[in-house]
Design a protein around this motif. Structure first.
Motif, PDB file in Angstrom:
ATOM      1  N   VAL A  41       0.844  -1.193   0.000  1.00  0.00           N
ATOM      2  CA  VAL A  41       0.000   0.000   0.000  1.00  0.00           C
ATOM      3  C   VAL A  41       0.884   1.249   0.000  1.00  0.00           C
ATOM      4  O   VAL A  41       1.902   1.295   0.684  1.00  0.00           O
ATOM      5  N   LEU A  42       0.479   2.234  -0.763  1.00  0.00           N
ATOM      6  CA  LEU A  42       1.134   3.536  -0.757  1.00  0.00           C
ATOM      7  C   LEU A  42       0.140   4.525  -0.155  1.00  0.00           C
ATOM      8  O   LEU A  42      -0.998   4.626  -0.611  1.00  0.00           O
ATOM      9  N   ILE A  43       0.560   5.236   0.878  1.00  0.00           N
ATOM     10  CA  ILE A  43      -0.322   6.170   1.576  1.00  0.00           C
ATOM     11  C   ILE A  43       0.175   7.593   1.354  1.00  0.00           C
ATOM     12  O   ILE A  43       1.378   7.861   1.446  1.00  0.00           O
ATOM     13  N   VAL A  44      -0.764   8.489   1.050  1.00  0.00           N
ATOM     14  CA  VAL A  44      -0.440   9.912   0.912  1.00  0.00           C
ATOM     15  C   VAL A  44      -1.298  10.706   1.892  1.00  0.00           C
ATOM     16  O   VAL A  44      -2.389  10.280   2.269  1.00  0.00           O
ATOM     17  N   SER A  45      -0.795  11.857   2.279  1.00  0.00           N
ATOM     18  CA  SER A  45      -1.527  12.744   3.184  1.00  0.00           C
ATOM     19  C   SER A  45      -2.711  13.367   2.452  1.00  0.00           C
ATOM     20  O   SER A  45      -2.780  13.375   1.214  1.00  0.00           O
ATOM     21  N   GLU A  46      -3.621  13.918   3.228  1.00  0.00           N
ATOM     22  CA  GLU A  46      -4.767  14.630   2.656  1.00  0.00           C
ATOM     23  C   GLU A  46      -4.283  15.791   1.782  1.00  0.00           C
ATOM     24  O   GLU A  46      -4.851  16.059   0.722  1.00  0.00           O
ATOM     25  N   HIS A  47      -3.216  16.443   2.206  1.00  0.00           N
ATOM     26  CA  HIS A  47      -2.631  17.558   1.447  1.00  0.00           C
ATOM     27  C   HIS A  47      -2.204  17.100   0.043  1.00  0.00           C
ATOM     28  O   HIS A  47      -2.509  17.761  -0.951  1.00  0.00           O
ATOM     29  N   VAL A  48      -1.525  15.969  -0.048  1.00  0.00           N
ATOM     30  CA  VAL A  48      -1.063  15.446  -1.337  1.00  0.00           C
ATOM     31  C   VAL A  48      -2.259  14.992  -2.172  1.00  0.00           C
ATOM     32  O   VAL A  48      -2.334  15.256  -3.374  1.00  0.00           O
ATOM     33  N   LYS A  49      -3.203  14.315  -1.543  1.00  0.00           N
ATOM     34  CA  LYS A  49      -4.419  13.866  -2.242  1.00  0.00           C
ATOM     35  C   LYS A  49      -5.127  15.047  -2.893  1.00  0.00           C
ATOM     36  O   LYS A  49      -5.468  15.011  -4.083  1.00  0.00           O
ATOM     37  N   GLN A  50      -5.350  16.107  -2.110  1.00  0.00           N
ATOM     38  CA  GLN A  50      -6.049  17.274  -2.638  1.00  0.00           C
ATOM     39  C   GLN A  50      -5.271  17.938  -3.770  1.00  0.00           C
ATOM     40  O   GLN A  50      -5.851  18.374  -4.761  1.00  0.00           O
ATOM     41  N   ALA A  51      -3.958  18.006  -3.633  1.00  0.00           N
ATOM     42  CA  ALA A  51      -3.125  18.607  -4.679  1.00  0.00           C
ATOM     43  C   ALA A  51      -3.216  17.793  -5.971  1.00  0.00           C
ATOM     44  O   ALA A  51      -3.312  18.364  -7.069  1.00  0.00           O
ATOM     45  N   MET A  52      -3.206  16.476  -5.864  1.00  0.00           N
ATOM     46  CA  MET A  52      -3.302  15.623  -7.056  1.00  0.00           C
ATOM     47  C   MET A  52      -4.677  15.774  -7.715  1.00  0.00           C
ATOM     48  O   MET A  52      -4.783  15.832  -8.946  1.00  0.00           O
ATOM     49  N   GLU A  53      -5.714  15.864  -6.906  1.00  0.00           N
ATOM     50  CA  GLU A  53      -7.061  16.045  -7.451  1.00  0.00           C
ATOM     51  C   GLU A  53      -7.201  17.419  -8.106  1.00  0.00           C
ATOM     52  O   GLU A  53      -7.746  17.547  -9.205  1.00  0.00           O
ATOM     53  N   THR A  54      -6.684  18.456  -7.451  1.00  0.00           N
ATOM     54  CA  THR A  54      -6.749  19.812  -7.997  1.00  0.00           C
ATOM     55  C   THR A  54      -5.989  19.896  -9.321  1.00  0.00           C
ATOM     56  O   THR A  54      -6.430  20.545 -10.267  1.00  0.00           O
ATOM     57  N   GLU A  55      -4.853  19.218  -9.391  1.00  0.00           N
ATOM     58  CA  GLU A  55      -4.017  19.218 -10.598  1.00  0.00           C
ATOM     59  C   GLU A  55      -4.657  18.407 -11.723  1.00  0.00           C
ATOM     60  O   GLU A  55      -4.277  18.517 -12.871  1.00  0.00           O
ATOM     61  N   GLY A  56      -5.635  17.550 -11.370  1.00  0.00           N
ATOM     62  CA  GLY A  56      -6.306  16.723 -12.386  1.00  0.00           C
ATOM     63  C   GLY A  56      -5.492  15.516 -12.803  1.00  0.00           C
ATOM     64  O   GLY A  56      -5.625  15.026 -13.923  1.00  0.00           O
ATOM     65  N   ILE A  57      -4.632  15.015 -11.919  1.00  0.00           N
ATOM     66  CA  ILE A  57      -3.824  13.830 -12.225  1.00  0.00           C
ATOM     67  C   ILE A  57      -4.770  12.640 -12.403  1.00  0.00           C
ATOM     68  O   ILE A  57      -5.626  12.383 -11.561  1.00  0.00           O
ATOM     69  N   THR A  58      -4.598  11.915 -13.482  1.00  0.00           N
ATOM     70  CA  THR A  58      -5.485  10.786 -13.787  1.00  0.00           C
ATOM     71  C   THR A  58      -4.906   9.467 -13.293  1.00  0.00           C
ATOM     72  O   THR A  58      -3.695   9.300 -13.224  1.00  0.00           O
ATOM     73  N   GLY A  59      -5.794   8.552 -12.913  1.00  0.00           N
ATOM     74  CA  GLY A  59      -5.392   7.186 -12.601  1.00  0.00           C
ATOM     75  C   GLY A  59      -5.373   6.795 -11.139  1.00  0.00           C
ATOM     76  O   GLY A  59      -5.253   5.620 -10.820  1.00  0.00           O
ATOM     77  N   MET A  60      -5.478   7.743 -10.208  1.00  0.00           N
ATOM     78  CA  MET A  60      -5.406   7.390  -8.796  1.00  0.00           C
ATOM     79  C   MET A  60      -6.765   6.938  -8.278  1.00  0.00           C
ATOM     80  O   MET A  60      -7.793   7.315  -8.807  1.00  0.00           O
TER      81      MET A  60
END
Length: 177
Positions: A153-172
């Motif tokens: 499992v790879l775990i990311v913080s809420e901060h990283v999650k939100q940044a990836m969603e805001t950036e529109g990164i696909t596939g997560m």
């Protein structure tokens, strides 16, 4: 998407490429890669910016750029890879932290290797974890890591999650733990 070290080349020698030891990408340490890594995408299709190959995160350069802007250089190593059929730069995301943080009591189910399982060097380690939950008090300031004992499992913080969603990164796919 199988992960390969370049072996004897390509084309008629494809069967001579050796499968890469993917477990070392779960150990939470900087890796020295001696030979180029090449990924074969099966089935062919549109590449997502975050993919996994045998459980190893493979990311587009946009993810690398985002993580650099977030200041995560000390928590991850990006290892360049060639992805078959792609001209854009791709990287293995190697998380550099492993944290002992699984909250056994809050998980749906945990089981451990025992002497009866025939794996003497694994006795006491996690055999299975369902409904993973972590103890936030043990995570500290980590933004990206693997939980000790359940390295799949790879775990990311809420901060990283939100940044990836805001950036529109696909596939997560994010699940709260």
């Amino acid at each position: 998407m199988p992960l390969f070290k370049d072996g004897e080349g390509e084309g008629e020698n494809d069967d001579k490429r050796e499968l890469f030891d993917t477990w070392r990408f779960n150990e939470g340490r900087v890796l020295e890669i001696e030979r180029p890594i090449r990924l074969s995408v099966k089935p062919a299709g549109i590449a997502l910016e975050y993919m996994e190959s045998m459980g190893i995160p493979v990311v587009h350069r946009r993810v690398v750029s985002l993580f650099e802007r977030l200041g995560l250089q000390k928590e991850v190593q990006f290892i360049p890879v060639d992805v078959e059929g792609q001209t854009e730069p791709w990287f293995i995301l190697n998380a550099l932290r492993v944290i002992r943080c699984i909250d056994d009591a809050r998980c749906d189910e945990v089981s451990y290797w025992g002497p009866e399982d025939g794996e003497p060097d694994r006795v006491g380690e996690y055999q299975n974890v369902r409904g993973l939950k972590v103890d936030p008090a043990k995570i500290g300031d980590a933004d990206i890591f693997r939980p000790w004992g359940w390295l799949v499992v790879l775990i990311v913080s809420e901060h990283v999650k939100q940044a990836m969603e805001t950036e529109g990164i696909t596939g997560m796919k994010f699940l709260e733990v």
